[in-house]
Scaffold this active site. Structure first.
Site: not given
Ligand code: IUR
Length: 454
Positions: A191, A195, A169, A176, A90
């Site tokens: 967050s 995931k 989320d 947010r 990620h």
């Protein structure tokens, strides 16, 4: 299943966090359940997010938040024989960041299973899903069962988030954004890691960027984020490592959706830029070390690099495209050695080349300003759901460290409507820094500055 809480109880939780208290696992579970079951008012969620933004969270709280978010939806499961093989990466987002398009098939070629769940571009940053959608027929929506079938047959897939994965989320992220609490360390950690946790990974590597085009501008704050992500990822049972990498100049040679697909394919054909290849092989090499397939980072990097040279990663990319809806003749054409890419991908109607105004050494290219100009030409979106023009983008015709002559073309801008304006051309002329190379600059060619292992 937690008990439904009353509004008054949520008020107490908000007050506790607002006053700097540490929430218990139970209290965090109640909050996340309230978000999921919609028993908590939106105003209360917003207030809690602001309290967390202001007071922060202890590691135990961030761990509990992440775990409860992960458990708010489906947690994937994989065949037992894939134990140790399921990996993902990620990135915190950048300009010209096409690493996923190269890394997923490269890791599949190394025998890994890569269920890559990616995002769309927002603001100045690009999104892997938008890039892939510039390939005719590519379908980023795959049901979980189909995902498992593609992983069994190909080894990698790149898809969008499903409805059932971490529903908490979805709610928290939207709020947010609305309450200016996006840049909170525990909320970012919750967050991202929730995931990834729901993907049931054996190993995860995070590309945490710093620099003028990154979420965090300085190395120290990026490092704090990386430490938080690594700590919580590992505490959830995923071997988690991180790379801290520079995000000042665009990554590689192209920015823009279809142009980045072209550059990814060129990289998979062994013709990539050194900086992109170094980032891909470092991230992949770390994963191979973490799941014990390589003995050292250097060995892991070599194994990944080989897949880019021997065509095995390219073959995986072709198989992934076909498994995700691309017609065979289109996939074959894109992957052939001498492709005319624009017989398949859409090319913008107009190209303008900018020329250098003096001679010198290329010291820097401001990726942030470039991304902003391309965004206003239609390459990106300001709000989720807005359409984009996949053909808009730019090609850097020079590399950092290269000696250039006066009048040499250095940037090719691809655009349609709106057209590139004289004011935008002036802005772009300014993003190229030329000068005499200093010792400091000779060290800035590599994007990776540090790696953090579990
Ligand atoms: N990406 C995510 O998935 N979550 C976040 O909070 C951020 C980026 I910032």
């Amino acid at each position: 299943m937690s008990h439904a809480q009353t509004s008054a109880t949520y008020q107490e939780l908000i007050r506790k966090k607002r006053d700097g208290g540490q929430l218990t696992d139970r209290e965090i579970r109640d909050f996340v359940q309230g978000v999921k079951l919609k028993t908590i008012q939106e105003s209360q969620i917003g207030a809690m997010l602001m309290a967390i933004w202001q007071k922060g969270m202890e590691t135990e709280e961030t761990h509990a938040l992440t775990k409860e978010m992960m458990l708010s939806g489906e947690v994937m499961s994989w065949p037992a024989e894939w134990e140790g093989l399921v990996v993902d990466k990620h990135s915190t987002g950048g300009v010209g960041d096409k690493v996923s398009l190269v890394l997923a098939p490269a890791l599949a070629a190394c025998g890994c299973k890569v269920p890559m769940i990616s995002g769309r571009g927002l603001a100045h940053t690009g999104g892997t899903l938008d890039k892939l959608e510039s390939i005719p027929g590519f379908n980023i929506y795959q049901p979980v069962q189909q995902l498992q079938r593609i992983l069994a047959e190909v080894g990698c897939c790149i898809v969008g988030q499903t409805e059932t994965l971490v529903p908490a989320d979805k709610v928290l992220y939207a709020l947010r954004d609305a309450t200016s609490t996006v840049d909170s360390l525990p909320l970012i950690t919750g967050s991202i890691i929730s995931k990834k946790g729901a993907e049931s990974l054996s190993a995860l590597v995070l590309d945490v960027k710093f620099g003028r085009a990154a979420l965090y501008k300085d190395l120290a704050s990026a490092k704090t984020l990386a430490q938080s992500l690594v700590t919580v990822g590992n505490s959830l049972g995923m071997r988690t490592g991180a790379v801290l990498s520079r995000m000042d100049a665009p990554i590689g040679r192209c920015v823009g959706n279809s142009l980045e697909v072209v550059e990814s394919l060129e990289t998979l054909k062994g013709r990539g830029s050194h900086t992109l290849i170094d980032l891909v092989t470092t991230l992949g090499g770390l994963l191979l070390v973490m799941n014990s397939r390589s003995a050292s980072l250097e060995e892991g990097k070599r194994v990944v690099a080989r897949t880019l040279q021997d065509g095995s990663a390219l073959a995986k990319f072709q198989a992934m495209m076909q498994a995700q809806g691309v017609a065979k003749h289109v996939a074959c054409s894109l992957c052939s050695a001498h492709t005319e890419y624009y017989s398949v991908l859409r090319r913008a109607q107009n190209q303008t080349e900018l020329e250098t105004q003096r001679q010198g050494t290329v010291l820097d290219v401001d990726g942030m300003v470039l991304a902003e100009v391309l965004h206003s030409l239609g390459a990106g979106r300001s709000k989720a759901g807005e359409p984009i023009n996949h053909s808009v983008g730019a090609e850097l015709l020079v590399s950092i460290g290269e000696q250039v002559d006066k009048g040499q073309p250095w940037l090719r801008v691809h655009y349609e409507t709106p057209a590139l304006s004289p004011a935008q051309t002036l802005l772009l002329q300014d993003i190229l820094s030329l000068g005499t190379p200093s010792l400091q600059h000779t060290h800035t060619h590599s994007l990776v500055v540090e790696t953090i292992l579990p």
